[in-house]
Design a protein around this motif. Structure first.
Motif, PDB file in Angstrom:
ATOM      1  N   ILE A 161       2.914  18.688 -15.085  1.00  0.00           N
ATOM      2  CA  ILE A 161       3.614  19.746 -14.777  1.00  0.00           C
ATOM      3  C   ILE A 161       3.145  20.898 -15.766  1.00  0.00           C
ATOM      4  O   ILE A 161       2.443  21.939 -15.334  1.00  0.00           O
ATOM      5  CB  ILE A 161       5.047  19.826 -14.651  1.00  0.00           C
ATOM      6  N   ALA A 162       3.223  20.679 -16.880  1.00  0.00           N
ATOM      7  CA  ALA A 162       2.782  21.416 -17.985  1.00  0.00           C
ATOM      8  C   ALA A 162       1.169  21.570 -17.777  1.00  0.00           C
ATOM      9  O   ALA A 162       0.579  22.649 -18.265  1.00  0.00           O
ATOM     10  CB  ALA A 162       2.895  20.699 -19.336  1.00  0.00           C
ATOM     11  N   ASP A 163       0.357  20.395 -17.488  1.00  0.00           N
ATOM     12  CA  ASP A 163      -0.973  20.767 -17.409  1.00  0.00           C
ATOM     13  C   ASP A 163      -1.310  21.650 -16.251  1.00  0.00           C
ATOM     14  O   ASP A 163      -2.408  22.444 -16.356  1.00  0.00           O
ATOM     15  CB  ASP A 163      -1.593  19.193 -17.212  1.00  0.00           C
ATOM     16  N   ALA A 164      -0.619  21.370 -15.120  1.00  0.00           N
ATOM     17  CA  ALA A 164      -0.896  22.197 -13.944  1.00  0.00           C
ATOM     18  C   ALA A 164      -0.499  23.811 -14.371  1.00  0.00           C
ATOM     19  O   ALA A 164      -1.195  24.587 -13.888  1.00  0.00           O
ATOM     20  CB  ALA A 164       0.055  21.881 -12.980  1.00  0.00           C
ATOM     21  N   GLN A 165       0.447  23.931 -15.161  1.00  0.00           N
ATOM     22  CA  GLN A 165       0.796  25.446 -15.775  1.00  0.00           C
ATOM     23  C   GLN A 165      -0.339  25.823 -16.578  1.00  0.00           C
ATOM     24  O   GLN A 165      -0.364  27.139 -16.329  1.00  0.00           O
ATOM     25  CB  GLN A 165       2.095  25.489 -16.204  1.00  0.00           C
ATOM     26  N   ARG A 166      -0.942  25.166 -17.460  1.00  0.00           N
ATOM     27  CA  ARG A 166      -1.957  25.504 -18.123  1.00  0.00           C
ATOM     28  C   ARG A 166      -3.249  25.881 -17.429  1.00  0.00           C
ATOM     29  O   ARG A 166      -3.931  26.814 -17.633  1.00  0.00           O
ATOM     30  CB  ARG A 166      -2.272  24.566 -19.349  1.00  0.00           C
ATOM     31  N   ALA A 167      -3.414  24.977 -16.583  1.00  0.00           N
ATOM     32  CA  ALA A 167      -4.704  25.158 -15.652  1.00  0.00           C
ATOM     33  C   ALA A 167      -4.154  26.574 -14.675  1.00  0.00           C
ATOM     34  O   ALA A 167      -5.359  27.256 -14.657  1.00  0.00           O
ATOM     35  CB  ALA A 167      -4.795  23.899 -14.687  1.00  0.00           C
ATOM     36  N   LEU A 168      -3.238  26.699 -14.185  1.00  0.00           N
ATOM     37  CA  LEU A 168      -2.866  28.064 -13.610  1.00  0.00           C
ATOM     38  C   LEU A 168      -3.315  29.328 -14.522  1.00  0.00           C
ATOM     39  O   LEU A 168      -3.806  30.286 -14.292  1.00  0.00           O
ATOM     40  CB  LEU A 168      -1.565  28.074 -12.782  1.00  0.00           C
ATOM     41  N   ASP A 169      -2.682  29.154 -15.596  1.00  0.00           N
ATOM     42  CA  ASP A 169      -2.732  30.350 -16.776  1.00  0.00           C
ATOM     43  C   ASP A 169      -4.361  30.440 -17.140  1.00  0.00           C
ATOM     44  O   ASP A 169      -4.728  31.732 -16.980  1.00  0.00           O
ATOM     45  CB  ASP A 169      -1.970  29.999 -18.110  1.00  0.00           C
ATOM     46  N   GLU A 170      -4.963  29.564 -17.350  1.00  0.00           N
ATOM     47  CA  GLU A 170      -6.440  29.663 -17.438  1.00  0.00           C
ATOM     48  C   GLU A 170      -7.264  30.181 -16.473  1.00  0.00           C
ATOM     49  O   GLU A 170      -7.995  31.207 -16.439  1.00  0.00           O
ATOM     50  CB  GLU A 170      -7.090  28.266 -17.710  1.00  0.00           C
ATOM     51  N   ALA A 171      -6.764  29.705 -14.981  1.00  0.00           N
ATOM     52  CA  ALA A 171      -7.445  30.366 -13.857  1.00  0.00           C
ATOM     53  C   ALA A 171      -6.933  31.889 -13.736  1.00  0.00           C
ATOM     54  O   ALA A 171      -7.914  32.758 -13.567  1.00  0.00           O
ATOM     55  CB  ALA A 171      -7.002  29.838 -12.513  1.00  0.00           C
ATOM     56  N   ALA A 172      -5.864  32.125 -14.118  1.00  0.00           N
ATOM     57  CA  ALA A 172      -5.192  33.614 -14.171  1.00  0.00           C
ATOM     58  C   ALA A 172      -6.186  34.383 -15.084  1.00  0.00           C
ATOM     59  O   ALA A 172      -6.573  35.413 -14.686  1.00  0.00           O
ATOM     60  CB  ALA A 172      -3.841  33.565 -14.160  1.00  0.00           C
ATOM     61  N   ARG A 173      -6.470  33.960 -16.226  1.00  0.00           N
ATOM     62  CA  ARG A 173      -7.034  34.622 -17.195  1.00  0.00           C
ATOM     63  C   ARG A 173      -8.717  34.828 -16.819  1.00  0.00           C
ATOM     64  O   ARG A 173      -9.326  35.988 -17.001  1.00  0.00           O
ATOM     65  CB  ARG A 173      -7.243  33.797 -18.450  1.00  0.00           C
ATOM     66  N   HIS A 174      -9.272  33.816 -16.202  1.00  0.00           N
ATOM     67  CA  HIS A 174     -10.529  33.918 -15.585  1.00  0.00           C
ATOM     68  C   HIS A 174     -10.476  35.028 -14.570  1.00  0.00           C
ATOM     69  O   HIS A 174     -11.479  35.752 -14.596  1.00  0.00           O
ATOM     70  CB  HIS A 174     -11.106  32.600 -14.998  1.00  0.00           C
ATOM     71  N   VAL A 175      -9.376  35.017 -13.594  1.00  0.00           N
ATOM     72  CA  VAL A 175      -9.445  36.283 -12.714  1.00  0.00           C
ATOM     73  C   VAL A 175      -9.500  37.496 -13.400  1.00  0.00           C
ATOM     74  O   VAL A 175      -9.997  38.750 -13.102  1.00  0.00           O
ATOM     75  CB  VAL A 175      -8.170  36.022 -11.786  1.00  0.00           C
ATOM     76  N   LEU A 176      -8.640  37.747 -14.348  1.00  0.00           N
ATOM     77  CA  LEU A 176      -8.458  38.959 -14.943  1.00  0.00           C
ATOM     78  C   LEU A 176      -9.826  39.448 -15.652  1.00  0.00           C
ATOM     79  O   LEU A 176     -10.319  40.590 -15.788  1.00  0.00           O
ATOM     80  CB  LEU A 176      -7.533  39.142 -16.180  1.00  0.00           C
TER      81      LEU A 176
END
Length: 227
Positions: A168-183
């Motif tokens: 779950i923590a890895d999935a959250q980090r992957a989501l945060d990284e994807a959100a950063r790429h979007v920004l």
């Protein structure tokens, strides 16, 4: 009896007054009436104006006012030649600036399309990462619900193994990284659009300068023709 105030002014005074005017104003004075046409056409008035031209002072410094030198024709010829050279040089500069601006515009438009594609890809990755995290959270919630059933509820079935907290923590980090790429991609899109708007403003400015150049050349040729 004189009918106009101009009629009481002697020719010498009108010549003196016209001597303070630039060449294009003297040409305008010549188009008013027959008397001012005669006064504004005298070599006494055009000789000082022509001697201000580059190289004319040294060539005609010793020429007497009575010498048959066509001062008005010299000034008109120099003006037409000078305007032609100035217009050609300015047109070449504007043409080069326009080519550079249009080339930069095409490159920026291509870069904008690439940036938009990257931004769309980043959004797709973000949605996929978000879906993976939601599935893990849903699986964890289902496991908690199954493992906390009362013991009297039958039949009991073996609960599925829960997703580990690390997943779950890895999935959250992957989501945060994807959100950063979007920004980052959206910020790049915004900067590229601003550059494109600035280039469009430059192209519009160059087109305006071209129109002003054509108008100035036309006015200068008209002045030279009237002289």
């Amino acid at each position: 009896m004189p009918t106009l105030l101009l009629d009481v002014v002697v020719d010498e005074l009108l010549t003196l007054i016209a001597g303070f005017l630039p060449a294009h104003s003297v040409c305008a004075v010549r188009a008013t009436c027959q008397r001012l046409l005669r006064i504004a056409s005298s070599d006494q008035l055009w000789r000082p104006l022509a001697l201000w031209l580059p190289g004319m002072g040294a060539a005609y410094a010793t020429a007497a006012p009575a010498d048959p030198v066509p001062w008005r024709a010299i000034l008109a010829s120099w003006t037409a030649s000078h305007v032609a050279h100035a217009v050609d040089a300015a047109a070449e500069r504007l043409q080069a600036d326009g080519k550079r601006a249009h080339s930069s515009q095409r490159l920026t438009q291509a870069r904008l399309r690439q940036t938009l594609q990257r931004a769309e890809s980043a959004r797709t990755v973000r949605e996929r990462r978000s879906g993976e995290r939601q599935r893990l959270l849903a699986a964890h919630a289902a496991w908690r619900e199954e493992t906390h059933q009362p013991s009297w509820r039958l039949p009991q079935r073996e609960a599925a193994p829960p997703p580990c907290a690390r997943s779950i923590a890895d999935a959250q980090r992957a989501l945060d990284e994807a959100a950063r790429h979007v920004l980052v991609a959206e910020a790049s899109v915004l900067r590229t659009k601003q550059e494109l708007r600035a280039l469009m403003g430059d192209i519009s400015r160059i087109d305006g300068q071209r129109r002003q150049l054509v108008m100035a050349a036309s006015q200068a040729h008209n002045v030279a023709r009237r002289c």
